[in-house]
Write a protein that holds these residues in place. Structure first.
Motif, mmCIF file in Angstrom:
data_model
loop_
_atom_site.group_PDB
_atom_site.id
_atom_site.type_symbol
_atom_site.label_atom_id
_atom_site.label_comp_id
_atom_site.label_asym_id
_atom_site.label_seq_id
_atom_site.Cartn_x
_atom_site.Cartn_y
_atom_site.Cartn_z
ATOM 1 N N ARG A 189 14.426 3.763 -1.985
ATOM 2 C CA ARG A 189 15.323 2.827 -2.682
ATOM 3 C C ARG A 189 16.685 2.726 -2.022
ATOM 4 N NH1 ARG A 189 16.883 3.872 -8.142
ATOM 5 N NH2 ARG A 189 18.025 1.961 -7.858
ATOM 6 N N PRO A 332 10.434 5.546 -7.164
ATOM 7 C CA PRO A 332 9.867 4.521 -6.280
ATOM 8 C C PRO A 332 8.470 4.912 -5.820
ATOM 9 C CG PRO A 332 11.990 5.311 -5.489
ATOM 10 C CD PRO A 332 11.533 6.257 -6.537
ATOM 11 N N ALA A 362 4.879 2.798 -10.416
ATOM 12 C CA ALA A 362 5.048 1.339 -10.371
ATOM 13 C C ALA A 362 3.990 0.647 -11.225
ATOM 14 C CB ALA A 362 4.997 0.840 -8.934
ATOM 15 N N SER A 366 4.757 -1.588 -14.482
ATOM 16 C CA SER A 366 4.237 -2.946 -14.619
ATOM 17 C C SER A 366 3.509 -3.106 -15.947
ATOM 18 C CB SER A 366 3.296 -3.225 -13.446
ATOM 19 O OG SER A 366 2.681 -4.475 -13.601
ATOM 20 N N ARG A 372 10.680 -5.078 -11.992
ATOM 21 C CA ARG A 372 10.332 -4.405 -10.746
ATOM 22 C C ARG A 372 11.405 -4.692 -9.709
ATOM 23 N NH1 ARG A 372 5.529 -7.304 -7.484
ATOM 24 N NH2 ARG A 372 7.173 -8.882 -7.568
ATOM 25 N N THR A 373 11.826 -3.692 -8.962
ATOM 26 C CA THR A 373 12.666 -3.939 -7.793
ATOM 27 C C THR A 373 11.871 -3.539 -6.559
ATOM 28 O OG1 THR A 373 13.706 -1.783 -8.120
ATOM 29 C CG2 THR A 373 14.934 -3.686 -8.874
ATOM 30 N N ILE A 374 12.096 -4.268 -5.480
ATOM 31 C CA ILE A 374 11.292 -4.083 -4.263
ATOM 32 C C ILE A 374 12.238 -3.828 -3.092
ATOM 33 C CG2 ILE A 374 9.525 -5.096 -2.785
ATOM 34 C CD1 ILE A 374 8.895 -7.031 -5.070
ATOM 35 N N THR A 440 13.782 -7.908 -3.714
ATOM 36 C CA THR A 440 13.132 -8.272 -4.975
ATOM 37 C C THR A 440 13.081 -9.784 -5.169
ATOM 38 O OG1 THR A 440 14.017 -6.240 -5.913
ATOM 39 C CG2 THR A 440 13.146 -7.861 -7.453
ATOM 40 N N SER A 444 9.687 -12.098 -4.858
ATOM 41 C CA SER A 444 9.293 -12.839 -6.061
ATOM 42 C C SER A 444 9.169 -14.322 -5.756
ATOM 43 C CB SER A 444 10.305 -12.605 -7.183
ATOM 44 O OG SER A 444 10.373 -11.244 -7.499
ATOM 45 N N TYR A 481 8.491 -0.564 -0.880
ATOM 46 C CA TYR A 481 8.474 0.305 -2.057
ATOM 47 C C TYR A 481 8.743 -0.517 -3.305
ATOM 48 C CZ TYR A 481 8.411 4.752 0.465
ATOM 49 O OH TYR A 481 8.036 5.835 1.236
ATOM 50 N N TYR A 482 8.022 -0.204 -4.360
ATOM 51 C CA TYR A 482 8.310 -0.759 -5.684
ATOM 52 C C TYR A 482 9.041 0.321 -6.494
ATOM 53 C CZ TYR A 482 4.837 -4.559 -5.098
ATOM 54 O OH TYR A 482 4.130 -5.658 -4.678
#
Lengths: 483, 256
Positions: A189, A332, A362, A366, A372-374, A440, A444, A481-482
């Motif tokens: 992260r 993460p 993750a 969900s 969610r952050t990516i 993110t 998306s 990484y999620y």
């Protein structure tokens, strides 16, 4: 110099006249400090060596000169903190003691008391010249005709020609100012706004977002092949101090942007950490971070002319993910990675990721409907050269124009600190830089587009410097990484 | 975000903390493995002959097994950082397998190295018998070598490389191979940093307390603020031990 308790105001250098007394006296003080031997803690070169020093790679070393003892060098030199939550507070102390040394020198030369270091706000959209080096730093002579000590030849060519240094990507503040957390330490992260929790950390590694851009990108943009691009010579350039004053100012801008969320660490490990410096009289001091969190309070007693939010009206793009009920804090999870290292040059290099369905935190996040952050991680980036750095794009259409490509920008891979991070004799055995880009929004948007294929997310590295630059870069791995 | 499911026990703060700890410290079971290995060594110390007497059995599976237990006890605590990196840089479903593959390479190289050293020691025994040397002098020599090694650039570089991550492929045989390779590379670096201390512990005594002391010294080296400076500072007590051993050996000679 008697202690002056008045609140000093550090001013925007572009709001000063070319040879405003602040700059005129700065130049005179720099010239005076440059005459002092390197063994003098208040000398120009000693102060630069506090940041970093490499024997045999000192561009202004003199034959036969005596350096401070090994013990003194170990204690006071090569101390700059990078890739760490100490990056901001260490540089705050470093600037403050430097400012006091300069101020004392100015008084000795017959100048005014209470001199304050100006800052260079290159991100100021109200100033069309903001990205240019201020004129006082490129004039060949001072008003009295003496050679200008603020002029340094070892810079990117555009600097001393009065042209824009770097571009909008190098000074973009959106990514760093919208970070919610000062320090993030879990792998995948990134480092948060200010950098990950570490011990004493001289070699770069995982950086905070402010350290990456605009700090690192502007170091490279100004330095080119010159002094500002390397740890051991950066502080020899007088513009270094104004650049870091701006970085210090942006710390305060971030805090004021959202005082409830944008808070400094409260861990004792951070607050009680101490570093060794010399004060204006050359005496040894060992201040702690605790004393530096409020710049207006004693002993610092300074502020900035302008700390307004440059993103006023733009809400924080992403909040730090909230932990799930079964989590104490978000964890993460890696969902994709390349299988082989990538070699980057001065052109474009493309790789692809195949995203796996998450099976750990993750997936639970969900299922619980959590946001969610990516993060796109660029791991073990090693090599040399490539001073222009790279722009990283996801799923950019082949042959796309610059404007079409802009919508696919993941972020920058700045190369400031690359050489230092790649040295096998550094603290981390040359493991290189670790950059984490928050993608993110971008992912998306890409997922919502027709033709999205999670088995093939292309990652493109485009070199931003000149095709003739030397560049030998290897990215050990690209991962997703999620969190 | 929806309300949590109504199973209070599973989401109680205690369970949350435990689960969070396990997620954040995937290396927990390797620490457990090391603890079990120490218990086995301690039990051996009180019920079985000293380790180095197993030199005659080194070519037996029992001998290799003993060495493996010793390696797991002493060396796994020194590999916690790369173990964590292996887990965090792997797909979630295979992170424990990734750590196991890392340990395969790491423990494997260490076990082979120790066995090779003990075989070499066996081979040198007849030569050593022909050159009589009091135990004190033997200890002084290995301590002096260990002290000198602490100052060498090779040791310094290897210590810096101890926690260096290597890129790992995400899946398939390449991922497995990368994890094993990571363990092998790490172990090679570890052996480079520690071999004189291991030899010193055998010469001193192969007792579990000596092994524990060596592990502690190496852990201090790795986990302090400046590992390379700590390593250089450790040369001093080792040199002092060499000096003291020499003095004791001389006294022993004079009084015998």
């Amino acid at each position: 110099m008697p202690d002056d308790d008045s609140l000093k105001i550090r001013k925007d250098v572009w709001r000063l006249a070319t040879w405003d007394p602040v700059l005129d006296w700065y130049a005179r003080a720099v010239a005076d400090m440059q005459t002092r031997p390197i063994t003098d803690p208040t000398s120009w070169r000693y102060q630069a060596a506090v940041h970093d020093y490499v024997v045999g790679r000192d561009p202004i070393a003199r034959a036969g000169e005596k350096l401070p003892s090994t013990a003194e060098q170990q204690k006071f030199w090569r101390q700059c903190q990078h890739g760490s939550w100490f990056f901001l507070p260490w540089h705050r102390w470093y600037l403050w003691y430097f400012e006091r040394i300069v101020a004392a020198t100015i008084v000795k030369l017959g100048g005014p008391t209470a001199w304050a270091l100006p800052y260079w706000n290159y991100s100021d959209e109200r100033n069309p010249d903001a990205l240019k080096l201020p004129p006082a730093f490129r004039a060949t002579t001072m008003p009295d005709g003496r050679p200008n000590s603020l002029l340094v030849a070892e810079r990117a060519p555009a600097c001393n020609l009065g042209q824009a240094v770097g571009d909008a990507l190098d000074i973009d503040l959106r990514r760093c100012l919208t970070e919610d957390m000062f320090s993030v330490t879990v792998f995948g992260r990134g480092g948060g706004f200010g950098g990950p929790s570490t011990g004493f950390h001289h070699s770069p590694g995982t950086t905070g977002s402010l350290e990456a851009t605009p700090h690192g990108s502007m170091h490279s943009a100004v330095g080119g092949d010159g002094w500002m691009s390397a740890f051991n010579t950066a502080a020899l350039d007088p513009i270094f101090w104004l650049h870091h004053a701006n970085i210090d100012r942006l710390w305060e801008v971030w805090r004021r942007r959202d005082p409830a969320r944008h808070t400094n660490p409260t861990e004792r490990d951070w607050l009680t950490m101490t570093f060794d410096f010399h004060d204006a009289a050359g005496a040894v001091v060992t201040p702690s971070i605790e004393q530096v969190v409020d710049m207006t309070a004693a002993p610092l007693r300074y502020t900035y002319e302008d700390m307004s939010d440059p993103l006023a009206g733009v809400p924080p793009r992403l909040r730090a993910p909230r932990p799930l009920p079964m989590e104490v804090s978000p964890m993460p999870e890696m969902v994709a990675a390349t299988s082989r290292p990538l070699t980057l040059g001065t052109g474009t290099t493309t790789s692809a990721l195949s995203i796996q369905a998450p099976t750990g935190p993750a997936r639970l996040r969900s299922a619980a409907g959590a946001a969610r952050t990516i993060y796109l991680n660029l791991e073990n980036v090693t090599g040399a050269g490539a001073v222009g750095g790279y722009a990283v794009y996801l799923n950019a259409p082949p042959g796309a124009s610059a404007s079409q490509r802009a919508d696919h920008l993941a972020g920058l891979l700045p190369t400031f600190g690359l050489a230092e991070a790649s040295r096998p004799d550094n603290e981390h055995g040359g493991s290189g830089l670790q950059i984490a880009l928050n993608v993110t929004d971008l992912v998306s948007r890409l997922e919502a587009q027709p033709g999205w294929d999670s088995n093939r997310l292309t990652v493109e590295f485009v070199y931003r410097g000149a095709p003739t630059d030397a560049a030998t870069i290897q990215v050990g791995r690209v991962s997703l990484y999620y969190a | 975000m929806p309300d949590p499911p109504t199973t209070p026990f599973l989401f109680s703060p205690a369970i949350r903390s435990v689960r969070s700890f396990i997620w954040r410290h995937p290396e927990w079971w390797s620490v457990g493995l090391s603890v079990v290995a120490w218990l086995v060594l301690t039990w051996h110390a009180f019920t079985a002959p000293a380790m180095h007497d197993h030199g005659m059995g080194l070519i037996s599976w029992a001998g290799v097994g003993d060495v493996t237990v010793m390696v797991v006890a002493m060396m796994v605590p020194l590999a916690l950082v790369p173990l964590r990196l292996t887990a965090f840089r792997s797909l979630w479903a295979r992170r424990h397998a990734a750590m196991a593959q890392y340990l395969l390479g790491y423990v494997g190289v260490w076990t082979l190295s120790v066995n090779a050293a003990l075989i070499a020691q066996m081979a040198m025994r007849s030569w050593l018998r022909a050159v009589p040397m009091p135990q004190g002098f033997r200890l002084a020599v290995v301590c002096a070598v260990a002290a000198a090694w602490q100052l060498t650039p090779i040791k310094q570089r290897a210590l810096r490389a101890c926690h260096q991550p290597l890129p790992l492929a995400p899946a398939g045989w390449r991922a497995r191979g990368d994890c094993v390779r990571y363990g092998i590379v790490n172990a090679a670096v570890c052996v480079t940093t520690m071999w004189p201390l291991m030899v010193m512990s055998w010469v001193l005594s192969a007792h579990v307390a000596t092994m524990g002391a060596v592990t502690l010294v190496c852990a201090i080296e790795r986990y302090t603020r400046f590992p390379t400076r700590t390593a250089r500072k450790l040369a001093l007590p080792l040199a002092a031990l060499a000096g003291a051993s020499t003095v004791m050996a001389v006294i022993g000679l004079l009084t015998s």
